[in-house]
Scaffold this motif. Structure first.
Motif, PDB file in Angstrom:
ATOM      1  N   GLU A  13       3.228  -7.619  11.077  1.00  0.00           N
ATOM      2  CA  GLU A  13       2.562  -6.346  11.377  1.00  0.00           C
ATOM      3  C   GLU A  13       2.705  -5.375  10.206  1.00  0.00           C
ATOM      4  O   GLU A  13       1.724  -4.729   9.807  1.00  0.00           O
ATOM      5  CB  GLU A  13       3.173  -5.705  12.626  1.00  0.00           C
ATOM      6  N   ALA A  14       3.916  -5.274   9.676  1.00  0.00           N
ATOM      7  CA  ALA A  14       4.155  -4.358   8.556  1.00  0.00           C
ATOM      8  C   ALA A  14       3.354  -4.776   7.330  1.00  0.00           C
ATOM      9  O   ALA A  14       2.787  -3.926   6.634  1.00  0.00           O
ATOM     10  CB  ALA A  14       5.652  -4.301   8.241  1.00  0.00           C
ATOM     11  N   MET A  15       3.287  -6.061   7.071  1.00  0.00           N
ATOM     12  CA  MET A  15       2.549  -6.550   5.906  1.00  0.00           C
ATOM     13  C   MET A  15       1.048  -6.268   6.053  1.00  0.00           C
ATOM     14  O   MET A  15       0.408  -5.820   5.098  1.00  0.00           O
ATOM     15  CB  MET A  15       2.790  -8.041   5.710  1.00  0.00           C
ATOM     16  N   GLU A  17      -0.389  -3.886   7.786  1.00  0.00           N
ATOM     17  CA  GLU A  17      -0.646  -2.457   7.623  1.00  0.00           C
ATOM     18  C   GLU A  17      -0.439  -2.025   6.169  1.00  0.00           C
ATOM     19  O   GLU A  17      -1.189  -1.208   5.648  1.00  0.00           O
ATOM     20  CB  GLU A  17       0.229  -1.617   8.550  1.00  0.00           C
ATOM     21  N   LEU A  18       0.557  -2.591   5.508  1.00  0.00           N
ATOM     22  CA  LEU A  18       0.786  -2.268   4.097  1.00  0.00           C
ATOM     23  C   LEU A  18      -0.433  -2.651   3.265  1.00  0.00           C
ATOM     24  O   LEU A  18      -0.871  -1.891   2.395  1.00  0.00           O
ATOM     25  CB  LEU A  18       2.041  -2.988   3.585  1.00  0.00           C
ATOM     26  N   GLU A  19      -1.014  -3.810   3.536  1.00  0.00           N
ATOM     27  CA  GLU A  19      -2.222  -4.228   2.816  1.00  0.00           C
ATOM     28  C   GLU A  19      -3.369  -3.252   3.057  1.00  0.00           C
ATOM     29  O   GLU A  19      -4.125  -2.925   2.132  1.00  0.00           O
ATOM     30  CB  GLU A  19      -2.617  -5.640   3.228  1.00  0.00           C
ATOM     31  N   ALA A  20      -3.499  -2.756   4.293  1.00  0.00           N
ATOM     32  CA  ALA A  20      -4.555  -1.790   4.608  1.00  0.00           C
ATOM     33  C   ALA A  20      -4.315  -0.474   3.876  1.00  0.00           C
ATOM     34  O   ALA A  20      -5.252   0.129   3.332  1.00  0.00           O
ATOM     35  CB  ALA A  20      -4.618  -1.559   6.114  1.00  0.00           C
ATOM     36  N   GLY A  42       3.261   3.701   3.283  1.00  0.00           N
ATOM     37  CA  GLY A  42       3.341   2.459   2.513  1.00  0.00           C
ATOM     38  C   GLY A  42       4.753   2.171   2.035  1.00  0.00           C
ATOM     39  O   GLY A  42       5.209   1.023   2.071  1.00  0.00           O
ATOM     40  N   ALA A  43       5.455   3.206   1.597  1.00  0.00           N
ATOM     41  CA  ALA A  43       6.834   3.031   1.142  1.00  0.00           C
ATOM     42  C   ALA A  43       7.722   2.571   2.301  1.00  0.00           C
ATOM     43  O   ALA A  43       8.576   1.691   2.128  1.00  0.00           O
ATOM     44  CB  ALA A  43       7.359   4.330   0.536  1.00  0.00           C
ATOM     45  N   GLU A  44       7.522   3.135   3.482  1.00  0.00           N
ATOM     46  CA  GLU A  44       8.286   2.709   4.666  1.00  0.00           C
ATOM     47  C   GLU A  44       7.972   1.255   5.023  1.00  0.00           C
ATOM     48  O   GLU A  44       8.872   0.481   5.346  1.00  0.00           O
ATOM     49  CB  GLU A  44       7.942   3.592   5.867  1.00  0.00           C
ATOM     50  N   LEU A  45       6.703   0.910   4.968  1.00  0.00           N
ATOM     51  CA  LEU A  45       6.281  -0.456   5.302  1.00  0.00           C
ATOM     52  C   LEU A  45       6.852  -1.459   4.301  1.00  0.00           C
ATOM     53  O   LEU A  45       7.316  -2.537   4.685  1.00  0.00           O
ATOM     54  CB  LEU A  45       4.755  -0.542   5.326  1.00  0.00           C
ATOM     55  N   LYS A  46       6.845  -1.100   3.035  1.00  0.00           N
ATOM     56  CA  LYS A  46       7.403  -1.972   1.991  1.00  0.00           C
ATOM     57  C   LYS A  46       8.888  -2.211   2.251  1.00  0.00           C
ATOM     58  O   LYS A  46       9.365  -3.348   2.178  1.00  0.00           O
ATOM     59  CB  LYS A  46       7.200  -1.352   0.615  1.00  0.00           C
ATOM     60  N   ARG A  48      10.431  -2.037   5.091  1.00  0.00           N
ATOM     61  CA  ARG A  48      10.558  -2.873   6.302  1.00  0.00           C
ATOM     62  C   ARG A  48      10.334  -4.341   5.951  1.00  0.00           C
ATOM     63  O   ARG A  48      11.089  -5.216   6.392  1.00  0.00           O
ATOM     64  CB  ARG A  48       9.557  -2.410   7.363  1.00  0.00           C
ATOM     65  N   CYS A  49       9.315  -4.625   5.161  1.00  0.00           N
ATOM     66  CA  CYS A  49       9.033  -6.006   4.764  1.00  0.00           C
ATOM     67  C   CYS A  49      10.201  -6.582   3.968  1.00  0.00           C
ATOM     68  O   CYS A  49      10.616  -7.723   4.196  1.00  0.00           O
ATOM     69  CB  CYS A  49       7.738  -6.082   3.950  1.00  0.00           C
ATOM     70  N   GLU A  50      10.734  -5.800   3.038  1.00  0.00           N
ATOM     71  CA  GLU A  50      11.870  -6.264   2.249  1.00  0.00           C
ATOM     72  C   GLU A  50      13.078  -6.557   3.132  1.00  0.00           C
ATOM     73  O   GLU A  50      13.770  -7.551   2.944  1.00  0.00           O
ATOM     74  CB  GLU A  50      12.229  -5.226   1.176  1.00  0.00           C
ATOM     75  N   LYS A  51      13.319  -5.694   4.119  1.00  0.00           N
ATOM     76  CA  LYS A  51      14.455  -5.888   5.027  1.00  0.00           C
ATOM     77  C   LYS A  51      14.284  -7.173   5.834  1.00  0.00           C
ATOM     78  O   LYS A  51      15.219  -7.964   5.981  1.00  0.00           O
ATOM     79  CB  LYS A  51      14.588  -4.687   5.966  1.00  0.00           C
TER      80      LYS A  51
END
Length: 80
Positions: A13-15, A17-20, A42-46, A48-51
């Motif tokens: 989900e985070a990825m 939305e980050l792409e969008a 985007g910074a929050e989503l990035k 989250r993906c890294e975590k």
């Protein structure tokens, strides 16, 4: 942008939305204030993906192998 809190999103989900978000920012047709909000999201989503990727890597690293190289189970990894 979804209303789902980033902390509750799955990696997928985070990825998505980050792409969008990146797509919207790249088009450049967003007002400055909206661009700033998108960048923050985007910074929050990035993060989250890294975590989520780090958690997955730790789980994979915790898999133990027997003498034949077959998985024997996992060793619990404590969350930070």
């Amino acid at each position: 942008m979804s209303d789902t809190p980033v902390a509750e999103m799955s990696f997928e989900e985070a990825m998505r939305e980050l792409e969008a978000v990146v797509g919207q920012l790249e088009r450049g047709d967003v007002a400055l204030d909206a661009s700033i909000k998108l960048y923050e999201r985007g910074a929050e989503l990035k993060a989250r993906c890294e975590k989520k990727l780090k958690e997955a890597e730790e789980k994979v690293a915790a898999i133990t192998l027997d003498q034949n190289g077959a998985p024997t189970g996992t060793t619990p990894v404590e969350s930070a």
